[in-house]
Design a protein around this motif. Sequence first.
Motif, mmCIF file in Angstrom:
data_model
loop_
_atom_site.group_PDB
_atom_site.id
_atom_site.type_symbol
_atom_site.label_atom_id
_atom_site.label_comp_id
_atom_site.label_asym_id
_atom_site.label_seq_id
_atom_site.Cartn_x
_atom_site.Cartn_y
_atom_site.Cartn_z
ATOM 1 N N GLY A 470 -6.242 10.127 9.599
ATOM 2 C CA GLY A 470 -6.360 9.052 8.320
ATOM 3 C C GLY A 470 -6.029 9.480 7.201
ATOM 4 N N PHE A 471 -6.130 11.057 6.737
ATOM 5 C CA PHE A 471 -5.657 11.431 5.385
ATOM 6 C C PHE A 471 -4.001 11.318 5.532
ATOM 7 N N HIS A 472 -3.369 11.462 6.747
ATOM 8 C CA HIS A 472 -1.934 11.431 6.480
ATOM 9 C C HIS A 472 -1.236 10.122 6.346
ATOM 10 N N TYR A 473 -2.050 9.262 7.007
ATOM 11 C CA TYR A 473 -1.776 7.723 6.974
ATOM 12 C C TYR A 473 -1.901 7.165 5.470
ATOM 13 N N ASP A 474 -3.164 7.472 4.800
ATOM 14 C CA ASP A 474 -3.324 7.283 3.528
ATOM 15 C C ASP A 474 -2.345 7.604 2.331
ATOM 16 N N TYR A 475 -2.023 9.128 2.603
ATOM 17 C CA TYR A 475 -0.846 9.591 1.878
ATOM 18 C C TYR A 475 0.487 8.906 2.174
ATOM 19 N N TYR A 476 0.696 8.848 3.235
ATOM 20 C CA TYR A 476 2.066 8.298 3.685
ATOM 21 C C TYR A 476 2.208 6.759 2.904
ATOM 22 N N PHE A 477 1.102 6.080 3.143
ATOM 23 C CA PHE A 477 1.079 4.409 2.557
ATOM 24 C C PHE A 477 1.270 4.526 0.971
ATOM 25 N N LEU A 478 0.671 5.450 0.331
ATOM 26 C CA LEU A 478 0.683 5.774 -1.199
ATOM 27 C C LEU A 478 2.150 6.256 -1.711
ATOM 28 N N GLN A 479 2.690 6.987 -0.764
ATOM 29 C CA GLN A 479 3.982 7.582 -1.174
ATOM 30 C C GLN A 479 5.005 6.595 -0.714
ATOM 31 N N GLU A 480 4.859 5.908 0.278
ATOM 32 C CA GLU A 480 6.171 4.901 0.575
ATOM 33 C C GLU A 480 5.719 3.501 0.021
ATOM 34 N N LYS A 481 4.524 3.137 -0.257
ATOM 35 C CA LYS A 481 4.403 1.559 -0.844
ATOM 36 C C LYS A 481 4.248 1.571 -2.208
ATOM 37 N N ASP A 482 3.540 2.311 -2.817
ATOM 38 C CA ASP A 482 2.989 2.349 -4.217
ATOM 39 C C ASP A 482 3.999 3.094 -5.221
ATOM 40 N N LYS A 483 4.542 3.977 -4.673
ATOM 41 C CA LYS A 483 5.316 5.262 -5.709
ATOM 42 C C LYS A 483 6.144 4.234 -6.401
ATOM 43 N N GLY A 484 6.179 4.500 -7.755
ATOM 44 C CA GLY A 484 7.138 3.920 -8.620
ATOM 45 C C GLY A 484 6.660 2.637 -9.317
ATOM 46 N N ASN A 485 5.427 2.174 -8.934
ATOM 47 C CA ASN A 485 5.101 1.164 -9.539
ATOM 48 C C ASN A 485 3.711 1.409 -10.427
ATOM 49 N N SER A 486 2.814 2.027 -9.532
ATOM 50 C CA SER A 486 1.337 2.521 -10.263
ATOM 51 C C SER A 486 1.490 3.773 -11.069
ATOM 52 N N VAL A 487 1.139 3.619 -12.228
ATOM 53 C CA VAL A 487 1.057 4.956 -12.980
ATOM 54 C C VAL A 487 0.049 5.860 -12.277
ATOM 55 N N LEU A 488 -0.898 5.327 -11.783
ATOM 56 C CA LEU A 488 -2.069 6.251 -11.196
ATOM 57 C C LEU A 488 -1.652 7.037 -10.042
#
Length: 562
Positions: A470-488
């Motif tokens: 689950g940790f791995h999936y959440d990190y992958y999702f943040l890195q691939e889907k939200d990187k570059g859009n969210s400052v947070l």
Amino acid sequence: MNTGITYPIAKLRSIRLTLRVTETECTITNTLFSTTNSIFQRVLKKLSIVIDDDTTKGIPVDICYYWWEFENNLIEEATQREVALRKFNENIDYISDSWLLNQDSFFVPISSDDKIPHPLIHIPYRDVSSKEVLLKHFPRYANIMDDSIWNYLLIWDKNVKENFDKILSQIRKNAFVDKYYYLSVAQEYAHLNARMLREAFILNKGGKNHGAYISPFLFHSKTSLKQISTEEISKFKWRFLLLDDKIDKDDEEGTLSSTDPTLKLTKSEILNNRISQLNIGKCNCVLVKNTDVELPMVNDCQIQIVCVDTIEKAIKLMQKYEFDIILLDYLLKDNYGYKLLTLLSKENIDTQNVLIGPQKKNFFMFISAFTTAVNERLTLESLSRDEDWWLIGEGACPTNTPELFNYRLVHLMERRLVQTGIKDLTYSNVLNTVQKIYIENNGEIGGNNKNQRIRSVRKRAYEAYHEILGFHYDYYFLQEKDKGNSVLVDSFLEKQVHFGAMLEHLLQLVHLTAFGTVRQWPEIWEEYQFFSRTVNDRSKYVTLMNKITKSIESHIIDLKSE
């Protein structure tokens, strides 16, 4: 013998003193109240208030002092009164006029020739937010109204003088530094709530109706509001969107109106001031007039507040950027802030082509003094506070209720961290999971039974495998889907340089521990070495890592000799 003090009856009594507070002193005129009154003398002496005939200097500040007066004539002696007071606290249901139950017992801010309402300092005999005595008797009816820049609670205890000086210091800052008392929005708030309080009592016309027991408003101290931790949210960068028509000094209509013509404050300045008090880093406001201009990078500050004055501009910016928190005023120049919500309802999101925040969910917070109107409007428009595509947090006015505003903003930012999964993606959470697998506890593993130890570690590794996944999936999702859009999200990924690689090797290590054989011992050792080096770069985890290291090594040795 019946002493008459088993169930004492008491009435709430009060006096009101008007002070004159300047930048350096606090005085009271001797014409406002009889200086021979013993209670009056007690208040003056304890608070070191000076008597002065000059009624023109400074600003007026009222003190409301409350005390309980027993009606039973049999308890006049000091020792009997002590017993009566104790019994009174134990049997508070027998009070005839409890706190704020009688509208004549409560004082609201009043206006005078000074043109502004008087700030109020309430001094009760004990904290009215005490769960031990008062509030527990009104669980269904007590509606807490945050004490604002107009109302302060001062408990009459051993620290009363010290706390009184702190309150005066805050009032002086509001009056002479920030000049908030002269803002129309602040004065409107004081008058509006004064009218509400005057009319908020239900008359009891006899019988067993609830009227006599309903106290719609109770003041509470700021103590609980100040006990908020900003440690988690201060680790990251944030980008807010502020929709308010009072953000531009160049526009006469864009400044908050004031009874002082020289004062031209904007909502963004007040927000900057309030958020800076949270000590979570620098705050930078960016006024956007042309939505085609690129927003600056969030490099030298923790929070960037992007300010617009129309819904149209807000929509255009949301088509280009994700915002971690969106702050809305209720009243705009020619519209209402909630209209943005209706435009971004589930049916309209796709047609607006907006980016809807990290993890595809926007977080909104109203920053209006008209909180009651906001709640009613959300109900009328059938706008639920928590949906798959947005969350509308509890709002508060940064001008009038700063402590409540800070409290609710921090709470909303923490919920944003939880919603994105960032709060769970920490080294400490990962290590706690690893610790549950490899560190022996509660005598579960036999000290001399190697096979039992191996089976136990494998069992716990199997159970924790999906948690690590689950940790791995959440990190992958943040890195691939939200990187570059969210400052947070970007600020989180910047700090966790080796986090992804560490999770990859940890996942493999746990998998081999649960399902591997002795032939895979070299691979297990290699994965363990990389994991330990990555986490040991963080000195704060050295103690825990040393424990984990020894336990994993022991397990690997057991496997090799199996």
